[in-house]
Scaffold this active site. Structure first.
Site, mmCIF file in Angstrom:
data_model
loop_
_atom_site.group_PDB
_atom_site.id
_atom_site.type_symbol
_atom_site.label_atom_id
_atom_site.label_comp_id
_atom_site.label_asym_id
_atom_site.label_seq_id
_atom_site.Cartn_x
_atom_site.Cartn_y
_atom_site.Cartn_z
ATOM 1 C CE1 TYR A 93 44.337 27.544 35.620
ATOM 2 C CE2 TYR A 93 45.310 25.256 35.929
ATOM 3 C CZ TYR A 93 45.350 25.979 35.043
ATOM 4 O OH TYR A 93 46.040 25.916 33.922
ATOM 5 C CB SER A 94 42.591 21.201 40.326
ATOM 6 O OG SER A 94 44.200 20.950 40.800
ATOM 7 C CB ALA A 95 37.621 22.941 41.355
ATOM 8 C CB SER A 96 37.952 26.281 37.985
ATOM 9 O OG SER A 96 39.631 25.941 37.607
ATOM 10 C CE LYS A 97 42.408 26.029 33.178
ATOM 11 N NZ LYS A 97 41.559 26.594 31.770
#
Length: 181
Positions: A93-97
Site C-alpha cells: 500500500y505504501s509503495a502504491s501510494k
C-alpha cells in the site's frame, strides 16, 4: 480501475458525449495488509494494480481532451500518509501510494505549461471502511488533533485544489491527517 482498455473506453465514451473534463480526481485504493515476508504475491499485485495502475488508467485517456480545451484544468490524486511516511504491514500500500505522489509530481511538470495543475492529497486516518478499532487505538496517540478525520475533511481539500483559487498550486502533496506527520 484495473482494466486499462475498459477504463479508456468508458472515459472516452463519456468525454465524447459530455465533453472533456476540466477536473479529474483519481481516488482508487484497496489494502491487503501483511508484513512483506508474509505477504502473498496476489496481495502485492492486486494493491499495486488497483492503487497505482489506476492513475494511468483514469488520467491518461483524459489528458489530451483536457489539453485541447485550452482552459487549464485540475488533476487531484489521492495518496495516503502511508505513501508519505510508510507504514508497518503496508509495504504494498505504501509503495502504491508513494508511486501516486511521484507520478503526480512528474505529471505536474509535464502539464504545467498548459495551465493544468496536478496535486496529491495524502489523508491520514479517515472514517472509512478501511479503519477498524485496533488501527484507531494504535494511531490516536500520534494525532495531535486527537480525532479521526472525516471524509468531508478530505473532500474540502480536494474541492479547494479544484478551484480557481488554487491556480498557483501545483506539484504539491497536501497532508490531511490532523498533524500526524
Amino acid at each position: 480501475m484495473t482494466d486499462t482498455d475498459a477504463a479508456e473506453k468508458s472515459l472516452l465514451s463519456d468525454i465524447e458525449t459530455n465533453g472533456a473534463y476540466w477536473g479529474i480526481i483519481s481516488n482508487a485504493g484497496i489494502t491487503r495488509d501483511a508484513p512483506l515476508p508474509a505477504m502473498e504475491k496476489n496481495d502485492w499485485f492486486d494493491v499495486i494494480s488497483t492503487n497505482l495502475n489506476s492513475f494511468y488508467n483514469v488520467i491518461k485517456p483524459c489528458i489530451m481532451p483536457m489539453i485541447h480545451l485550452r482552459d487549464g484544468g485540475r488533476i487531484v490524486t489521492i495518496s495516503s500518509i502511508s505513501g508519505v511516511a510508510g507504514n508497518r504491514g503496508q509495504t504494498n500500500y505504501s509503495a502504491s501510494k508513494g508511486g501516486i505522489i511521484a507520478a503526480s509530481k512528474a505529471l505536474a511538470l509535464e502539464l504545467g505549461k498548459r495551465g493544468i495543475t496536478v496535486n496529491s492529497v495524502a489523508p491520514g486516518l479517515i472514517e472509512t471502511r478501511m479503519l477498524n478499532q485496533e488501527i484507531i487505538d494504535n494511531a490516536m496517540g500520534m494525532i495531535p488533533l486527537k480525532r479521526i478525520g472525516k471524509p468531508e475533511d478530505v473532500a474540502a481539500t480536494v474541492a479547494f485544489l479544484c478551484s480557481e483559487g488554487a491556480g498557483y498550486i501545483t506539484r504539491q502533496v497536501i497532508n490531511v491527517n490532523g498533524g500526524m506527520c
